[in-house]
Write a protein that holds these residues in place. Structure first.
Motif, PDB file in Angstrom:
ATOM      1  N   ARG A  37     -25.599  29.306  14.334  1.00 48.65           N
ATOM      2  CA  ARG A  37     -24.372  29.980  14.722  1.00 48.65           C
ATOM      3  C   ARG A  37     -24.617  31.410  15.202  1.00 48.65           C
ATOM      4  O   ARG A  37     -23.713  32.061  15.714  1.00 48.65           O
ATOM      5  N   TYR A  57     -24.827  29.129  20.959  1.00 46.50           N
ATOM      6  CA  TYR A  57     -23.530  29.070  20.295  1.00 46.50           C
ATOM      7  C   TYR A  57     -22.577  30.133  20.846  1.00 46.50           C
ATOM      8  O   TYR A  57     -21.404  29.855  21.103  1.00 46.50           O
ATOM      9  N   HIS A  58     -23.074  31.330  21.046  1.00 49.64           N
ATOM     10  CA  HIS A  58     -22.218  32.394  21.580  1.00 49.64           C
ATOM     11  C   HIS A  58     -21.757  32.061  23.006  1.00 49.64           C
ATOM     12  O   HIS A  58     -20.616  32.345  23.379  1.00 49.64           O
ATOM     13  N   TYR A 101     -21.319  29.035  24.148  1.00 46.82           N
ATOM     14  CA  TYR A 101     -20.333  27.968  23.975  1.00 46.82           C
ATOM     15  C   TYR A 101     -18.959  28.538  23.615  1.00 46.82           C
ATOM     16  O   TYR A 101     -17.937  28.171  24.210  1.00 46.82           O
ATOM     17  N   LEU A 112     -26.296  23.871  18.852  1.00 51.96           N
ATOM     18  CA  LEU A 112     -25.333  24.818  18.305  1.00 51.96           C
ATOM     19  C   LEU A 112     -25.477  24.976  16.792  1.00 51.96           C
ATOM     20  O   LEU A 112     -24.623  25.578  16.142  1.00 51.96           O
TER      21      LEU A 112
END
Length: 284
Positions: A149, A154-155, A157, A146
């Motif tokens: 960003r 990450y998206h 998550y 992660l």
């Protein structure tokens, strides 16, 4: 004079918790830069989520009258059911006739059981997002790194965590109280104790971000903001070729298997809030 000041600043050690791993604010009595540091690991103090003990002081006053852990655990679960209307979801605001199973079961027990089954699943995302909010420690891994960003991991998550919280019944407040009850029980079970020795099986040393490498297998590492450990070293052998041993502050234990009957499948599992840790990594 300016040169001397710059020289002094450059000679100072870097923070043990990188700025990229923490938020500038949280809902705890200590900022993330302190509670996530190596100094805190060595010299821990109690952590308290803002207002939880005061708001639920009647519960803890009641628990003090019970001598047996099993009786306190049952009283806690009864309190959670009544206080959060877990058996009366219509009264809690769930629209009649639209009882999606995932929403009905989205309570604190579902979250911790989901974590035990798959820490990279939806429930794991909810718990990691909760740690970010309450303690200010950013998640480092969830089904992928992660750190970027702008990356897909990450998206994904953030999406999982948001969906996991959507239309739930004060789920984060339930987790606040679960952590606070866990700390209450640990204080009763381990009076005058600050740390517990825990183990984690890993397949590669670089599974964790290495901040500094020492001698005799000692490393300073940056753990994910939430991690599974075990108190049984032999149990940790089953999960990797290396054993990571950490002296974990009791105040960083979010929950553990024996806290509530049947809560987790692993008999010796502890779920630990992360940050910077000094650990010992050895081969099996």
């Amino acid at each position: 004079m300016d040169n001397n000041r710059q020289s002094e600043q450059s000679s100072q050690p870097a923070p043990s918790l990188p700025a990229s791993a923490r938020l500038p604010f949280n809902h705890c009595n200590l900022p993330a830069v302190i509670l996530g540091s190596l100094t805190f690991q060595e010299h821990p103090v109690p952590l308290e989520i803002d207002g939880v003990r005061d708001f639920h002081q009647d519960l803890f006053a009641t628990l003090a009258a019970f001598g047996r852990h099993a009786d306190r655990a049952q009283r806690f679960q009864d309190y959670m059911t009544v206080n959060f209307l877990l058996d009366e979801l219509d009264e809690a605001g769930l629209t009649p006739g639209r009882r999606r199973k995932s929403r009905v079961n989205a309570n604190y027990l579902r979250m911790v059981r989901g974590w035990s089954f798959d820490s990279d699943g939806r429930e794991g995302a909810v718990l990691k997002r909760w740690v970010e909010s309450r303690f200010g420690l950013l998640a480092r891994h969830h089904a992928g790194s992660l750190i970027d960003r702008n990356g897909d991991a990450y998206h994904h998550y953030v999406l999982q965590g948001t969906r996991g919280l959507y239309a739930t019944n004060a789920l984060e407040a339930q987790l606040d109280l679960l952590y606070t009850y866990c700390q209450y029980e640990l204080a009763r079970e381990h009076p005058h104790t600050l740390h517990i020795r825990l183990y984690r099986g890993i397949n590669r040393i670089d599974e964790h971000e290495i901040l500094e490498t020492g001698v005799c297998g000692r490393h300073r590492v940056l753990l994910n903001n939430l991690n599974s450990f075990t108190s049984n070293r032999e149990r940790a052998d089953e999960f990797g070729d290396y054993i990571l041993m950490a002296k974990v502050p009791l105040s960083k234990v979010f929950f553990y298997n024996r806290l509530l009957p049947g809560m987790l499948k692993g008999e010796d599992e502890y779920v630990v809030i992360g940050g910077a840790y000094e650990v010992c990594i050895s081969t099996i």
